[in-house]
Enzyme design. Structure first.
Site, PDB file in Angstrom:
ATOM      1  N   LYS A 150       0.841  -1.199   0.000  1.00 45.83           N
ATOM      2  CA  LYS A 150       0.000   0.000   0.000  1.00 45.83           C
ATOM      3  C   LYS A 150       0.872   1.243   0.000  1.00 45.83           C
ATOM      4  O   LYS A 150       1.891   1.296   0.702  1.00 45.83           O
ATOM      5  CB  LYS A 150      -0.916  -0.016   1.223  1.00 45.83           C
ATOM      6  N   SER A 178      -9.408   2.223   3.371  1.00 45.69           N
ATOM      7  CA  SER A 178      -8.566   2.917   2.407  1.00 45.69           C
ATOM      8  C   SER A 178      -7.606   1.993   1.661  1.00 45.69           C
ATOM      9  O   SER A 178      -6.963   2.405   0.691  1.00 45.69           O
ATOM     10  CB  SER A 178      -7.743   3.995   3.136  1.00 45.69           C
ATOM     11  N   SER A 232      -9.597  -0.128   7.695  1.00 36.91           N
ATOM     12  CA  SER A 232      -9.140   0.048   6.316  1.00 36.91           C
ATOM     13  C   SER A 232      -8.456  -1.158   5.703  1.00 36.91           C
ATOM     14  O   SER A 232      -8.098  -1.130   4.530  1.00 36.91           O
ATOM     15  CB  SER A 232      -8.212   1.263   6.221  1.00 36.91           C
TER      16      SER A 232
END
Length: 487
Positions: free
Chosen positions: A81, A156, A180
């Site tokens: 990420k 996210s 997330s």
């Protein structure tokens, strides 16, 4: 297993093939890169790709294996990420204010992956500074759910979840501040693990809310999540909140046996407005655990309703402090102006997106002299009550199970103009970050639109082994995790 496409392999399947000499790390990496090339134009899971570096790492992995060396992730292609620093690879946190920033060092978790022999395929898309529940808040583009390209992947860590679901990597790292990792895992039909606060180093993780952030794992099944956690967990002297505790062999916990395990079902998690198919799938999973020998009982987490307002006071307050460093002086975007004040104003005005600005303003207001006691301090007191709820429940049960998200994936743009509705997407995941405990999402069904449903398994702090054990036992009795989107 021989008829499974290489990009669809799990980590443990790939390890077996690599060890047996049935496939090379280069061939495996090339298959994943080909999959990215074939699907990522539609899915848009990646912000940055590193094919040349990946193939170089894969060749090095094959050489190490040929020399008799090993490693738990030797030759396995993984994604990161884009909120985790990667030496020599752009790291933007999904924001224009960090566009072009290339860190001079690796986050501790990235370094540990490299040491374990992992091959890094690239950086995945994220809501800007991890602020969002749909990956629509990325400054660059919206990632799409591989099960339905008109729907969100969650957020996210939506880029990481979508990449795993699409077969564009074998597993990925994400970050979880209020759900997330778990929420996008639930919406994309993959496994998402949030470790306890302090179990995994945050050094090199771009901060959103420092008392809530935790690095997590997105994987194709529970065993892969256990393998990944075993690599990234452990004390780090670079992180003052990292706990100096031994790291268990998490794969040993995957016995498939839950006989006598006490499973709590919180009455507050089956609320008005929950999608009926989600409730039915989760209750069906609970019934299956009971059939496997688990002792199921109802528990209460009475302050659950306060988790959302508490989170949206504490997280923005911490964000307003953490994001003050992005001022155009040291790194990232700089809007040249005649005065320092104008440079600050225009750099932050141009660099931050609307959701980040919204949370900075909320946090600054909550921390202001006239409102600190009324809002932020009170929220911290209620946070303690939420933690006490979990402590009391875990005196009666070993794990708590419930839905990961109240609905399946919603359409892109559906909630973009209603921040409160967007915030409610994390209503079942926020409490765990406030309490600092561990948990994960595993697939437990699909709705009538063919969209995945997630089962959330929660455990006390540093009880990841027990959570993995229960999740794995359920997973072995179902085939939800074996299904793939038609891309």
């Amino acid at each position: 297993m021989n008829d499974v496409a290489l990009h669809q392999l799990t980590i443990h399947e790939a390890r077996e093939r690599l060890a047996a000499g049935e496939v090379t790390a280069v061939a495996l990496t090339e298959a994943v890169l080909d999959r990215i090339g074939a699907t990522d134009g539609e899915v848009k899971a990646y912000l940055a790709l590193t094919p040349e570096q990946a193939l170089k790492q894969a060749r090095a992995a094959d050489e190490r294996r040929g020399a008799g060396e090993g490693g738990p992730l030797l030759g396995v292609p993984l994604a990161i990420k884009d909120v985790l620093c990667t030496e020599g690879i752009p790291t933007t946190a999904g924001s224009r204010i960090l566009e072009g920033f290339v860190p001079p060092y690796d986050a501790t978790v990235v370094r540990r992956l490299r040491e374990a022999g992992a091959v890094i395929t690239g950086k995945t898309n994220t809501d800007e500074f991890a602020m969002g529940s749909s990956t629509e808040n990325s400054a660059y583009f919206t990632t799409r759910n591989p099960w339905d390209l008109e729907r969100v992947p969650g957020g996210s860590s939506g880029g990481s979840a979508a990449a795993v679901a699409a077969g564009s990597c074998l597993a990925a790292l994400g970050s979880d501040t209020g759900g997330s990792v778990r929420q996008p895992a639930g919406l994309c039909g993959v496994v998402g693990l949030k470790p306890s606060y302090g179990r995994v180093s945050r050094y090199g993780l771009i901060a959103f809310a420092s008392s809530l952030d935790q690095v997590g794992v997105l994987a194709k099944d529970v065993r892969d999540a256990a393998i990944m956690l075993g690599v990234i967990a452990g004390h780090d002297p670079c992180d003052g909140t990292s706990m100096d505790l031994p790291v268990p062999d998490y794969e040993v916990a995957l016995t498939g046996d839950v006989d006598g395990v006490r499973v709590g079902v919180p009455r507050e998690y089956f609320i008005e407005g929950i999608q009926p198919e989600v409730e039915a799938a989760v209750r069906g999973a609970v019934d299956r655990l009971a059939e496997l020998g688990a002792e199921v009982e109802e528990v209460s987490l009475p302050h659950t309703d306060y988790a959302l307002p508490v989170y949206y006071l504490i997280a923005p307050a911490e964000a307003s402090a953490n994001l003050a460093r992005y001022d155009g002086v040291r790194y990232g975007l700089r809007e040249g102006r005649e005065s320092l004040e104008a440079m600050y104003r225009d750099t932050r005005g141009q660099g931050f997106g609307p959701e980040v600005k919204r949370r900075i303003m909320l946090g600054t207001y909550a921390l202001s002299a006239g409102y600190y006691d009324a809002y932020y301090l009170k929220a911290q007191k209620v946070r303690t009550l939420i933690k006490d709820d979990f402590d009391a429940a875990f005196e009666k049960v070993d794990v708590i199970v419930g839905p990961t998200s109240p609905t399946t994936a919603f359409r892109i743009g559906e909630k973009a103009d209603d921040p409160l509705q967007m915030y409610l997407a994390d209503v079942f995941t926020l409490s765990m970050n406030l309490a600092g405990i561990c948990g994960m999402s595993v697939p437990c069904g699909f709705d009538d639109q063919g969209l995945p449903i997630g089962l959330q398994v929660m455990g006390p702090a540093f009880a990841e082994g027990e959570v993995l054990r229960v999740a794995h036992a359920y997973e072995q009795e179902s085939d939800w995790h074996e299904r793939h989107p038609d891309l």
